[in-house]
Scaffold this motif. Structure first.
Motif, PDB file in Angstrom:
ATOM      1  N   VAL A  17       3.831  -6.782  -3.663  1.00  0.00           N
ATOM      2  CA  VAL A  17       2.871  -5.923  -3.084  1.00  0.00           C
ATOM      3  C   VAL A  17       1.329  -6.100  -3.714  1.00  0.00           C
ATOM      4  O   VAL A  17       1.167  -5.993  -5.060  1.00  0.00           O
ATOM      5  CB  VAL A  17       3.197  -4.316  -3.315  1.00  0.00           C
ATOM      6  N   THR A  18       0.591  -6.483  -2.985  1.00  0.00           N
ATOM      7  CA  THR A  18      -0.749  -6.777  -3.679  1.00  0.00           C
ATOM      8  C   THR A  18      -1.569  -5.564  -3.427  1.00  0.00           C
ATOM      9  O   THR A  18      -1.342  -4.535  -2.510  1.00  0.00           O
ATOM     10  CB  THR A  18      -1.536  -7.997  -2.772  1.00  0.00           C
ATOM     11  N   GLY A  19      -2.676  -5.246  -4.231  1.00  0.00           N
ATOM     12  CA  GLY A  19      -3.492  -3.999  -4.256  1.00  0.00           C
ATOM     13  C   GLY A  19      -2.499  -2.763  -4.810  1.00  0.00           C
ATOM     14  O   GLY A  19      -2.592  -1.773  -4.491  1.00  0.00           O
ATOM     15  N   MET A  24      -2.812   2.911  -1.615  1.00  0.00           N
ATOM     16  CA  MET A  24      -1.660   2.455  -0.565  1.00  0.00           C
ATOM     17  C   MET A  24      -0.674   1.720  -1.167  1.00  0.00           C
ATOM     18  O   MET A  24       0.486   1.746  -1.157  1.00  0.00           O
ATOM     19  CB  MET A  24      -2.153   1.860   0.660  1.00  0.00           C
ATOM     20  N   GLY A  25      -1.274   0.861  -2.075  1.00  0.00           N
ATOM     21  CA  GLY A  25      -0.550  -0.463  -2.691  1.00  0.00           C
ATOM     22  C   GLY A  25       0.437   0.292  -3.788  1.00  0.00           C
ATOM     23  O   GLY A  25       1.693  -0.059  -3.820  1.00  0.00           O
ATOM     24  N   GLU A  26      -0.030   1.216  -4.347  1.00  0.00           N
ATOM     25  CA  GLU A  26       0.710   1.892  -5.235  1.00  0.00           C
ATOM     26  C   GLU A  26       1.890   2.779  -4.613  1.00  0.00           C
ATOM     27  O   GLU A  26       3.169   2.489  -5.137  1.00  0.00           O
ATOM     28  CB  GLU A  26       0.096   2.660  -6.039  1.00  0.00           C
ATOM     29  N   ALA A  27       1.505   3.410  -3.710  1.00  0.00           N
ATOM     30  CA  ALA A  27       2.451   4.185  -2.974  1.00  0.00           C
ATOM     31  C   ALA A  27       3.535   3.118  -2.338  1.00  0.00           C
ATOM     32  O   ALA A  27       4.802   3.610  -2.400  1.00  0.00           O
ATOM     33  CB  ALA A  27       1.762   5.134  -1.865  1.00  0.00           C
ATOM     34  N   ILE A  28       3.222   2.370  -1.625  1.00  0.00           N
ATOM     35  CA  ILE A  28       4.243   1.211  -1.226  1.00  0.00           C
ATOM     36  C   ILE A  28       5.268   0.523  -2.091  1.00  0.00           C
ATOM     37  O   ILE A  28       6.333   0.655  -1.933  1.00  0.00           O
ATOM     38  CB  ILE A  28       3.449   0.074  -0.357  1.00  0.00           C
ATOM     39  N   LEU A  90      12.657 -14.132  -3.024  1.00  0.00           N
ATOM     40  CA  LEU A  90      11.408 -13.513  -2.458  1.00  0.00           C
ATOM     41  C   LEU A  90      11.765 -13.258  -0.994  1.00  0.00           C
ATOM     42  O   LEU A  90      12.396 -13.971  -0.295  1.00  0.00           O
ATOM     43  CB  LEU A  90      10.074 -14.361  -2.411  1.00  0.00           C
ATOM     44  N   ASP A  91      11.888 -11.951  -0.767  1.00  0.00           N
ATOM     45  CA  ASP A  91      12.589 -11.286   0.627  1.00  0.00           C
ATOM     46  C   ASP A  91      11.173 -10.759   1.229  1.00  0.00           C
ATOM     47  O   ASP A  91      11.191 -10.828   2.482  1.00  0.00           O
ATOM     48  CB  ASP A  91      13.390 -10.188   0.494  1.00  0.00           C
ATOM     49  N   ILE A  92      10.285  -9.984   0.498  1.00  0.00           N
ATOM     50  CA  ILE A  92       9.237  -9.053   1.256  1.00  0.00           C
ATOM     51  C   ILE A  92       7.769  -9.532   0.550  1.00  0.00           C
ATOM     52  O   ILE A  92       7.757  -9.457  -0.471  1.00  0.00           O
ATOM     53  CB  ILE A  92       9.518  -7.593   1.135  1.00  0.00           C
ATOM     54  N   VAL A  93       6.837  -9.581   1.464  1.00  0.00           N
ATOM     55  CA  VAL A  93       5.556  -9.535   1.204  1.00  0.00           C
ATOM     56  C   VAL A  93       4.543  -8.326   1.665  1.00  0.00           C
ATOM     57  O   VAL A  93       4.720  -8.417   2.912  1.00  0.00           O
ATOM     58  CB  VAL A  93       4.732 -10.989   1.306  1.00  0.00           C
ATOM     59  N   VAL A  94       4.035  -7.683   1.007  1.00  0.00           N
ATOM     60  CA  VAL A  94       2.823  -6.759   1.676  1.00  0.00           C
ATOM     61  C   VAL A  94       1.431  -6.922   1.027  1.00  0.00           C
ATOM     62  O   VAL A  94       1.288  -6.886   0.049  1.00  0.00           O
ATOM     63  CB  VAL A  94       3.270  -5.233   1.170  1.00  0.00           C
ATOM     64  N   ASN A  95       0.714  -7.516   2.289  1.00  0.00           N
ATOM     65  CA  ASN A  95      -0.552  -7.691   1.800  1.00  0.00           C
ATOM     66  C   ASN A  95      -1.259  -6.594   2.068  1.00  0.00           C
ATOM     67  O   ASN A  95      -1.672  -6.127   2.989  1.00  0.00           O
ATOM     68  CB  ASN A  95      -0.911  -8.820   2.779  1.00  0.00           C
ATOM     69  N   CYS A  96      -1.679  -5.748   1.054  1.00  0.00           N
ATOM     70  CA  CYS A  96      -2.375  -4.581   0.922  1.00  0.00           C
ATOM     71  C   CYS A  96      -3.711  -4.386   0.310  1.00  0.00           C
ATOM     72  O   CYS A  96      -4.468  -3.808   0.848  1.00  0.00           O
ATOM     73  CB  CYS A  96      -1.445  -3.311   0.409  1.00  0.00           C
ATOM     74  N   ALA A  97      -3.986  -5.473  -0.488  1.00  0.00           N
ATOM     75  CA  ALA A  97      -5.222  -5.444  -1.207  1.00  0.00           C
ATOM     76  C   ALA A  97      -6.230  -5.591  -0.252  1.00  0.00           C
ATOM     77  O   ALA A  97      -6.208  -6.457   0.539  1.00  0.00           O
ATOM     78  CB  ALA A  97      -5.209  -6.573  -2.218  1.00  0.00           C
ATOM     79  N   GLY A  98      -7.308  -5.150  -0.372  1.00  0.00           N
ATOM     80  CA  GLY A  98      -8.504  -5.041   0.562  1.00  0.00           C
ATOM     81  C   GLY A  98      -9.828  -4.206   0.227  1.00  0.00           C
ATOM     82  O   GLY A  98      -9.670  -3.566  -0.937  1.00  0.00           O
TER      83      GLY A  98
END
Length: 259
Positions: A17-19, A24-28, A90-98
């Motif tokens: 999880v980026t960001g 949002m990133g922390e919550a994710i 590695l199964d999941i990548v969440v691109n949240c940083a922005g």
């Protein structure tokens, strides 16, 4: 009866999880960890993201923090490789940083534009490319979830020109990659938040929104979004419940765009 713990559970899976330092990133990250995933949290704010990772680990999940600047290709490549090495898969990548910095058209320099595109669009592209490389090599039925915005589909404020353009790019990236990697059993989707209360929203730079513009940000549902609202949508896309869904953009904005 349906086994909801199995359908939405992420036991044994590893997520980047980026960001992940806040908002949002922390919550994710906390939501995915709560569903059973091991979580690699990345952020340029290393002390803050380490504190979140340590807190998740103290609650019994596996979590590790990585200091990453999403404008730097080599750091993103190293993140994906390190997470795979440290967690074993590695199964999941969440691109949240922005970034959500603002500028009107005539005040938007090329440097400002490039910074917004680098972090918001180029960064997710590189992370996605590197994750797909690993998922293909490992034969993993992976999930890539991009955080776009309802601004990708509707001009919400004049000063969000660069931001909205970058997020429209994220939506396009999502659809194009989804088509290309479907044969590899890798699903790629995007969550598109509306007005969501986050620390990053408060620290964004640029011209202030006039009161009449702020009034337009209130969605029909009657409240602004919470990071947990976005995290719930990400959990859905990360879980087996969404195994037949790819290339989609899910707007989570309290009806602001559609009503």
């Amino acid at each position: 009866m349906l086994d909801f713990a199995k359908i939405f559970g992420l036991d044994g899976r590893v997520a980047i999880v980026t960001g992940g330092a806040q908002g949002m990133g922390e919550a994710i990250a906390r939501t995915l960890a709560g569903a059973g995933a091991s979580v690699a949290l990345a952020d340029i704010q290393h002390e803050a993201v380490k504190a979140v990772a340590d807190d998740i680990a103290a609650a019994g999940a596996k979590a590790r923090a990585y200091r990453v600047d999403m404008a730097e290709e080599d750091e993103i490549v190293a993140l994906v490789d390190s997470a795979r090495a440290d967690f074993g898969r590695l199964d999941i990548v969440v691109n949240c940083a922005g970034l959500q910095h603002r500028n009107f058209l005539e005040d938007t320099s090329s440097a400002f534009w490039d910074t917004m595109i680098d972090v918001n669009l180029r960064g997710p592209f590189i992370a996605t490319r590197e994750a797909v490389r690993i998922m293909r090599a490992d034969g993993t039925a992976g999930r890539i979830i991009n955080i776009a915005s309802n601004s990708a589909f509707h001009a919400t404020a004049p000063s969000l020109l660069a931001y909205a353009t970058s997020k429209a790019g994220v939506a396009g990236l999502t659809r194009s990659v989804a088509m290309e990697v479907a044969k590899d059993r890798i699903n790629v989707n995007a969550v598109c938040p509306g007005n969501t209360a986050t620390p990053g929203q408060l620290t964004s730079t640029g011209p202030a929104f006039p009161p009449e513009q702020i009034a337009k940000f209130m969605p029909p549902i009657g409240r602004v979004g919470r990071p947990e609202d976005i995290a719930a949508a990400v959990l859905y896309f990360a879980s087996d419940a969404a195994s037949y869904i790819t290339g989609q953009t899910l707007v989570v904005d309290g009806g602001q765009l559609t009503c």
